[in-house]
Design an enzyme around this catalytic site. Sequence first.
Site, mmCIF file in Angstrom:
data_model
loop_
_atom_site.group_PDB
_atom_site.id
_atom_site.type_symbol
_atom_site.label_atom_id
_atom_site.label_comp_id
_atom_site.label_asym_id
_atom_site.label_seq_id
_atom_site.Cartn_x
_atom_site.Cartn_y
_atom_site.Cartn_z
ATOM 1 N N ILE A 35 0.839 -1.192 0.000
ATOM 2 C CA ILE A 35 0.000 0.000 0.000
ATOM 3 C C ILE A 35 0.879 1.250 0.000
ATOM 4 C CG2 ILE A 35 -0.280 0.208 2.509
ATOM 5 C CD1 ILE A 35 -3.369 0.540 1.801
ATOM 6 N N TYR A 142 -3.701 -9.263 17.290
ATOM 7 C CA TYR A 142 -2.766 -9.822 16.321
ATOM 8 C C TYR A 142 -2.710 -11.351 16.453
ATOM 9 C CZ TYR A 142 1.929 -10.773 14.369
ATOM 10 O OH TYR A 142 3.001 -11.260 13.674
HETATM 11 N N1 SER Z 1 7.339 -9.794 15.713
HETATM 12 C C1 SER Z 1 5.943 -9.878 15.980
HETATM 13 C C2 SER Z 1 5.493 -8.858 16.934
HETATM 14 O O1 SER Z 1 6.273 -8.512 17.787
HETATM 15 C C3 SER Z 1 5.612 -11.227 16.534
HETATM 16 O O2 SER Z 1 5.211 -12.044 15.532
HETATM 17 O O3 SER Z 1 4.376 -8.434 16.884
#
Ligand code: SER
Length: 319
Positions: A35, A142
Site C-alpha cells: 500500500i 494480532y
Molecule cells: N514480531 C511480531 C510482533 O512482535 C511477533 O510475531 O508483533
Amino acid sequence: MAKILVIGAAGQLGIELVLALQAKHGVEAVDVSDIRVPSNERVMRSRFMHLDATDEGAVHKVLEEGRYHAVYHLAAMLSATGEKKPIAAWDLNMQSLLNVLEAAKEGWVDRVFWPSSIAVFGPESPKKSVAQEALLDPTTVYGISKQAGEYWCRYYHEKYGVDARSIRYPGLVGHRSAPGGGTTDYAVEIYHAAAEGMPYTCFLRADQALPMMYMDDAVRGTLELMEAPSEAIQVRTSYNLGAMSFTPGEVANSIQQHLPNFQVHCEPDHRQIIAESWPESVDDGAARADWGWEPKVLLPEMTTIMLDALGKKTHAAVH
Ligand code: SER
C-alpha cells in the site's frame, strides 16, 4: 517463467524476502506490491503494483491476471499497533488473507505463503520448548488473527486443495529493513542504537526472554518450506520455527563484548504485558522432520553480523 508475487513488500520481512527471491529467481520473476512504496531501491527493481490487500476486487484482479506460481502474502498489522487499533488489525489481517485464499481456490495461484507468529500462544500455553500442538491462547488481536488465519489456511487446504503454507515466526532480527509495530522490535532497535554509539532504552524488562531468529535464517527457512514437495507438508496450520531465545539483558551483554561502553536502560511499557504472554522458546521438531529446517545463526554470530553491517551504514552516512 514461474512468477512470484510478494504482497506487503515494503515491510520488515517483505523487503528481505524480495531481495532473496530476486537473487534466486531473477528480478523479472518477482512482482512486488504494497500500500506504500518500498523504500528499498533494490526491491523496486521488480515490477511494483500499488495494492490495498483488503480490497477484494483489486487483489483478485492482480492475481487473476498474474497467474503466479507463488504468492507470499505478508501484509499485516503487528502486535503492539494492533492493540491500539484492534478492529483495523482484525480487518486487515483477516480480509487480506481471505482475499488471497479465495484467489487460490479459483486456481489463479499455485502456492500461498502466509506468516503466523509465536503470538498464537498465550498465558495458558507452556513457556519453554512449546510443542507444535500445544494449546493456543492468544491475548492480542494480532495473535487472535494469526490463530484464526492458521485455521483458515488449513480449511482452504482441506476443503479446496489450496496449497497454503505457514510459519509461526519468532521475533526477526535483520539489518536490511526496519520492523514496525511489533513487541520484538527492540531486538533490532538495540543494534541500531549501539552502532550509532547511543545508549538504548528498552521497552521490555531486562530479563524478558523471547524466541528470536536472525533474518537470513527466517528467509532461508521460508524459501525451503515453499520449495518442499506438497506431500511433505504435514502441518497445514503453521509450523513452529525456532532458533534462539534471549533477553534484552543478554543482547546488551553480547553487544558489550564488541562495544564495552554500550549502555541499556529498561523502561517497560504496554508491550511488556504482551511479551509476558508469549513463550520463551518453541519446539520446532515438526519443521525439522517434515522439510529439514535447521537454524544456523545464534546470538554471538548475529551480534557480530548486525554491528558490522549497521556500523558500515552509520560510517557511510557520517562520511
Ligand atoms: N514480531 C511480531 C510482533 O512482535 C511477533 O510475531 O508483533
